[in-house]
Design a protein around this motif. Sequence first.
Motif, short mmCIF file in Angstrom:
data_model
loop_
_atom_site.label_atom_id
_atom_site.label_comp_id
_atom_site.label_asym_id
_atom_site.label_seq_id
_atom_site.Cartn_x
_atom_site.Cartn_y
_atom_site.Cartn_z
N THR A 1 10.48 -4.25 4.64
CA THR A 1 10.73 -2.51 4.92
C THR A 1 9.83 -1.81 4.20
OG1 THR A 1 13.08 -2.95 5.39
CG2 THR A 1 12.36 -0.73 4.72
N ALA A 2 9.42 -2.01 2.87
CA ALA A 2 8.72 -1.19 2.13
C ALA A 2 7.10 -1.58 2.34
CB ALA A 2 9.03 -1.82 0.70
N PHE A 3 6.75 -2.54 2.70
CA PHE A 3 5.20 -2.86 2.96
C PHE A 3 4.76 -3.27 4.16
CE2 PHE A 3 6.15 -3.43 -1.73
CZ PHE A 3 5.50 -2.23 -2.10
N ALA A 4 5.44 -3.77 5.00
CA ALA A 4 4.93 -4.55 6.29
C ALA A 4 4.07 -3.37 7.12
CB ALA A 4 6.19 -4.90 7.17
N ASP A 5 4.40 -2.49 7.09
CA ASP A 5 3.47 -1.35 7.97
C ASP A 5 2.53 -0.67 7.13
OD1 ASP A 5 5.24 -1.92 10.05
OD2 ASP A 5 6.48 -0.25 9.69
N ARG A 6 2.04 -1.06 5.88
CA ARG A 6 1.03 -0.53 5.06
C ARG A 6 -0.33 -1.14 5.52
NH1 ARG A 6 3.09 2.67 0.61
NH2 ARG A 6 5.36 2.75 1.14
N SER A 7 -1.27 -0.38 5.61
CA SER A 7 -2.67 -0.70 5.80
C SER A 7 -3.75 0.33 5.16
CB SER A 7 -2.97 -0.99 7.21
OG SER A 7 -2.70 0.29 8.03
N ASP A 8 -4.97 -0.07 5.05
CA ASP A 8 -6.16 0.91 4.90
C ASP A 8 -5.82 1.81 3.20
OD1 ASP A 8 -8.47 2.41 5.03
OD2 ASP A 8 -7.59 3.59 6.45
N TYR A 9 -5.40 0.78 2.56
CA TYR A 9 -5.28 1.43 1.17
C TYR A 9 -6.38 2.25 0.76
CZ TYR A 9 -4.20 1.49 -3.94
OH TYR A 9 -4.10 1.98 -5.01
N ARG A 10 -6.09 3.49 0.02
CA ARG A 10 -6.93 4.36 -0.23
C ARG A 10 -6.46 5.10 -1.84
NH1 ARG A 10 -11.23 4.90 3.18
NH2 ARG A 10 -10.80 4.24 5.00
N GLY A 11 -5.75 4.34 -2.32
CA GLY A 11 -5.16 5.07 -3.52
C GLY A 11 -6.24 5.27 -4.49
N PHE B 1 -3.39 -8.44 4.85
CA PHE B 1 -4.26 -8.30 3.55
C PHE B 1 -5.76 -7.89 3.85
CE2 PHE B 1 -7.04 -9.70 0.02
CZ PHE B 1 -6.30 -9.00 -1.02
N GLU B 2 -6.15 -8.27 5.23
CA GLU B 2 -7.43 -7.82 5.60
C GLU B 2 -7.51 -6.29 5.85
OE1 GLU B 2 -8.54 -10.10 8.95
OE2 GLU B 2 -9.31 -11.93 7.81
N ALA B 3 -6.33 -6.01 6.63
CA ALA B 3 -6.20 -4.64 6.95
C ALA B 3 -5.94 -3.75 5.94
CB ALA B 3 -5.23 -4.24 8.21
N LEU B 4 -5.45 -4.21 4.78
CA LEU B 4 -5.18 -3.23 3.84
C LEU B 4 -6.23 -3.14 2.84
CD1 LEU B 4 -2.41 -2.37 2.16
CD2 LEU B 4 -2.59 -4.55 0.62
N VAL B 5 -7.14 -4.16 2.27
CA VAL B 5 -8.10 -3.72 1.45
C VAL B 5 -9.57 -4.32 1.67
CG1 VAL B 5 -6.48 -3.47 -0.50
CG2 VAL B 5 -7.51 -5.64 -0.04
N ILE B 6 -9.39 -5.25 2.64
CA ILE B 6 -10.85 -5.75 2.92
C ILE B 6 -11.49 -5.23 4.06
CG2 ILE B 6 -12.06 -7.93 3.89
CD1 ILE B 6 -9.74 -9.58 2.80
N ASP B 7 -11.03 -4.98 5.17
CA ASP B 7 -11.51 -4.21 6.22
C ASP B 7 -12.36 -2.69 6.05
OD1 ASP B 7 -11.03 -6.44 7.78
OD2 ASP B 7 -9.59 -5.56 8.89
N ASN B 8 -11.54 -2.08 5.08
CA ASN B 8 -11.90 -0.67 4.71
C ASN B 8 -12.98 -0.70 3.45
OD1 ASN B 8 -10.30 -1.24 2.53
ND2 ASN B 8 -8.82 0.46 2.69
N GLY B 9 -13.30 -1.87 3.04
CA GLY B 9 -14.18 -1.88 1.81
C GLY B 9 -13.70 -1.66 0.42
N TRP B 10 -12.45 -1.63 0.30
CA TRP B 10 -11.56 -1.11 -1.22
C TRP B 10 -11.88 -2.44 -2.08
CZ3 TRP B 10 -8.34 -3.12 -4.20
CH2 TRP B 10 -8.01 -2.40 -5.65
N LEU B 11 -11.53 -3.53 -1.61
CA LEU B 11 -11.87 -4.59 -2.36
C LEU B 11 -13.39 -4.80 -2.71
CD1 LEU B 11 -9.95 -6.90 -3.61
CD2 LEU B 11 -10.84 -8.46 -2.08
#
Length: 329
Positions: free
Chosen positions: A193-203, A235-245
Amino acid sequence: MELTEDLARSYARIALGHVTRPYPYKDDHVFASEADVRPPRTAHPAFFGSFDWHSCVHGWWTLLTLRRLFPATPEAEEITALADETFTEEKLAVERAYLDRPEARGFERPYGWGWLLALHAEAARHQDREWGARLEPLARAFGERFAAYLPLLTYPITVGTHFNTSFALVLTRDWAGERDAALVATIDGWAETAFADRSDYRGWEPGGDEFLSPVLTAALLMSRTWPRERFAPWFEALVIDNGWLKNECEPAFVSDRSDGKIAHLDGLNLSRAWALREIASAIAPHSAVADMRALADRHFAAAEASVAGDYMGEHWLASFALLALLAPR
């Protein structure tokens, strides 16, 4: 990033030097009346050292882990004697009774809860001693608290400090895996519930006093919860695809290690090293794995020398260095 015997002995000496050091001490205590005025050792006869309760708990996790991994060292013998003296039924009963105070509902939630469960899991591996059995009532009490707390926690707490939900749940889920199937299901459902829909992290990470990565701790929890085929693309959609990592996840600079809050950033470097190693293993084989392991090494190197030195870091950093060193390679 290799746990040698010399390094293990060094970490053991550090932890032995603080788990029974009573002061300075930062107490997480709610006073209901004048009757509650007391020294820390009265309420916490097992975990009164190491500046605060949770650091003493994971200092003991460090010591027992090193005893198991390096049983022939002189420090292992010293750890055994001190643990026999500390983990008595009488002392642990006092620790358990403290939780029955109405004012203790939020005591050490959730960070200390997770670490106590990790300590119990480690203590239970030492079958030549009764430590695991003696710690079990306290551990079960914290497990029950998590089971009651998570349905009430509508939103995850994603700060990079002690209130972070995901870090505590990683430790808790590891403990519950062979002990409490219902708690595992509760954790997994809550995480979904908390994280399944999270993506594109920009914190805006890191914050100036953080010792945990908000995004990597959440990702580490999901790596425990989901199979690789679901976790890796998330994980790719969270921090790899957007270049954050690649562009943002750089080792933190620590300007003043005598300041306890700023010294947290050494812990951030170590906990990131741990999380990166664990997550890399969870997504392997993947094109990002080699870079993530190299990034983990850089983070570890940035903080390794600070595990010993100023007490503001020395009373807790060895535990996070050990997490990183024990992560899959």
